[in-house]
Design an enzyme around this catalytic site. Structure first.
Site, PDB file in Angstrom:
ATOM      1  N   ASP A   3      48.075-104.157 -97.474  1.00  0.00           N
ATOM      2  CA  ASP A   3      47.110-103.313 -96.987  1.00  0.00           C
ATOM      3  C   ASP A   3      46.292-102.864 -98.232  1.00  0.00           C
ATOM      4  O   ASP A   3      47.129-102.267 -99.094  1.00  0.00           O
ATOM      5  CB  ASP A   3      47.530-102.558 -96.108  1.00  0.00           C
ATOM      6  N   GLU A  38      44.503-107.552 -98.706  1.00  0.00           N
ATOM      7  CA  GLU A  38      43.145-106.961 -98.389  1.00  0.00           C
ATOM      8  C   GLU A  38      42.672-106.187 -99.555  1.00  0.00           C
ATOM      9  O   GLU A  38      43.725-105.204-100.233  1.00  0.00           O
ATOM     10  CB  GLU A  38      43.501-106.012 -97.305  1.00  0.00           C
ATOM     11  N   HIS A  54      31.029-108.787 -92.262  1.00  0.00           N
ATOM     12  CA  HIS A  54      30.104-107.821 -92.244  1.00  0.00           C
ATOM     13  C   HIS A  54      28.774-108.675 -92.166  1.00  0.00           C
ATOM     14  O   HIS A  54      27.839-108.071 -91.361  1.00  0.00           O
ATOM     15  CB  HIS A  54      30.098-106.968 -93.488  1.00  0.00           C
TER      16      HIS A  54
END
Length: 582
Positions: free
Chosen positions: A250, A287, A317
């Site tokens: 993460d 990520e 996005h």
């Protein structure tokens, strides 16, 4: 063998604690035993301890704490730790994993995937995942967190699966059952911060942290040898003891003191050694908001300092803006959505070192056009992009059905590993707002922080329909309604997903390994045209990304695998795919 946590054998248990700031440490069982100091470490050997023994450490006669490397916390983060025998009667002991190019992810939050919210309950849904065409179950973080529910990113005991979901053997049973169905299992791990409640490392080992801060807490100091070992041993703990097939790390951009060699490189090398020793396929995913292409190499087998892929937020996005028209926050960098979609398909990252308006002109990213499509995990929804909204809406609520179906079709037919968020395969509508179960001042701080983060939304709605992150109702609303899958329009969306993944499995996966680069892609009058070369073949996708009919661009079309030969006039939001020759 890990240097952290208890070591159990036939003659007892050795308890160990790295506590350089402590003068004395006492092992607290049903009796108190002084631990022997060995440099910065404390150790005690107990002959009559065994699996099931519960223990704590008393620090300088002042404070009882759980083991920072506890393997299980039956009574939450403030309770005693439990010694766990890591042996398990694996039914699928010969499982070696699956090649990376076969990955199709379903991201799952254990507590809300089923009504029961447990490891065991997921087993009953594994056949659904396999029948859908999913090949990889990805679990959001499991590290023990305070309270009854949490997204998982507030974990403080990273070696212990949270007891709310079940015991360690329940998690192993889930992974074993998944392997029996041909499913890989991945775990989301957090190596950039610890949660705010139940972390006693600053008291016993202040050098674990630096003076820097992440958005979620103090930054971890990977210049310290023992801190590096704590993270690397943790990764190996999950991959070896639990036989996870891979990890997703993460927000690694928030690792501000990576050490030398960089902790990400060292961890990858250690995991590669495990893969080599066991003959398993083990996959590592990042990520990373910084878009560091230098960290990625999906063809490195086994890992030797690099990572298979990165979650590609740019892909998400751009599609989100195309479908919703939103322009706030980081979406302001994607107002040229079709062009960003094209660049993502062509080169992976849509931002490769250009100045970002959302970052106040700061450059973002590195060139990525040399990487193959397998270096990017693509998605149009995930836990972050749903949950980091004031009301946690899914795209099924935000976007119209036709563009959403087109986006899903392109996602599952393009060659990068696709990821679906739990229930997305049938168009689930349950919100997934941020939730946690803190108490007192910490709960107030979280509630006020969310209000500050979404001040504009609170002003617009008066806060009346903004979910309270501390309320049980917020967590309960996120629980999937599995009955919906048999009702329209969810039934039709599920049929679409299954059909797409069947085409992917039969026609696209065999080509992916041969793809050396991204697509030859363009937008022609709102029509997306993309072609990927694979040996002597081409994967072709044509999609009308508008709400009106558009003329078909000139192209040589191969054997249709989705839809027929594209007509001269493409209906709105339609997608076609084919396999052609050179």
């Amino acid at each position: 063998m890990s240097r952290f946590g208890p070591f159990i054998d036939d003659t007892g248990v050795t308890f160990r604690l790295w506590a350089p700031a402590a003068h004395e440490v006492t092992l607290v069982l049903d009796r108190a035993l002084p631990m022997q100091k060995r440099g910065e470490w404390f150790e005690a050997r107990v002959g009559d301890a065994a699996a099931g023994t519960r223990y704590r450490f008393n620090i300088d006669g002042e404070l009882d704490i759980p083991d920072p490397a506890s393997h299980f916390q039956p009574d939450d983060v403030q309770g005693p730790s439990e010694v766990i025998n890591q042996s398990f009667a694996w039914q699928c002991a010969g499982w070696k994993g699956r090649p990376w190019e076969e990955a199709v992810f379903s991201e799952v939050h254990v507590g809300t995937f089923t009504r029961e919210g447990s490891f065991r309950a997921i087993i009953d849904r594994l056949d659904h995942l396999a029948d859908t065409g999913i090949t990889a179950l990805e679990l959001m973080p499991l590290s023990d967190f305070p309270g009854r529910w949490n997204w998982g990113y507030d974990g403080v005991l990273p070696y212990a699966p949270d007891s709310v979901y079940g015991r360690p053997e329940d998690l192993k049973a889930l992974i074993d059952a998944a392997h029996q169905r041909g499913l890989m299992v991945f775990l989301d791990v957090v190596y950039n911060h610890f949660g705010p409640e139940g972390n006693y490392l600053p008291r016993i080992a202040p050098q674990f942290f630096t003076d820097a801060h992440t958005p979620w807490g103090g930054a971890i100091n990977y210049e310290n040898e023992n801190v590096r070992a704590f993270a690397i041993d943790n990764a190996l703990h999950w991959l070896d003891h639990y036989r996870f097939d891979g990890l997703r790390l993460d927000a690694v951009h928030a690792i501000v003191t990576p050490g030398e060699p960089e902790i990400l490189q060292a961890l990858s090398q250690a995991v590669g050694d495990l893969a080599k020793r066991t003959g398993r396929h083990i996959h590592l995913v990042l990520e990373n908001d910084d878009n560091r292409a230098v960290l990625l190499d999906p063809r490195e087998e086994p890992p030797a300092g690099h990572y298979r892929a990165q979650w590609n937020d740019d892909y998400h996005h751009a599609w989100h803006v195309l479908m919703t028209g939103e322009d706030a926050g980081y979406y302001r960098d994607y107002q040229d959505a079709p062009a960003r979609i094209v660049r993502s398909l062509r080169e992976g990252f849509a931002w490769q070192g250009e100045p970002s308006a959302n970052r106040k002109g700061k450059a973002r990213g590195e060139p990525s056009g040399h990487l193959p499509p397998t270096a990017f995990v693509d998605f149009i929804q995930n836990h972050d992009q749903i949950g980091n909204r004031p009301k946690g809406e899914r795209l099924t609520v935000l976007a119209k059905p036709e563009p959403l179906a087109a986006a899903l079709t392109v996602l599952l037919l393009q060659p990068s590993p696709p990821l679906l968020f739990m229930g997305e395969e049938w168009g689930a509508t349950e919100p997934f707002s941020f939730f946690c179960d803190f108490k007192g001042k910490l709960a107030d701080a979280v509630r006020n922080g969310r209000k500050k983060e979404f001040a504009e939304a609170y002003a617009k709605h008066g806060g009346t329909d903004i979910p309270d992150p501390l309320a049980q109702a917020t967590r309960d609303l996120a629980v999937l309604d599995w009955a919906a899958i048999d009702m329209s329009p969810h039934r039709e969306r599920f049929a679409l997903t299954r059909a797409l993944l069947a085409v992917r499995r039969e026609h696209i996966v065999p080509l992916v390994r041969q793809m050396r680069g991204g697509a030859d892609a363009r937008i022609d009058n709102d029509v997306l045209v993309a072609e990927w070369r694979a040996g002597g073949k081409r994967l072709q996708i044509v999609a009308n990304l508008s709400g009106s009919p558009r003329p078909r661009p000139t192209l040589s079309w191969g054997m249709p695998i989705w839809g027929e030969v594209p007509p001269q006039e493409l209906r709105r939001w339609t997608v076609y795919a084919a396999i052609g020759g050179e």
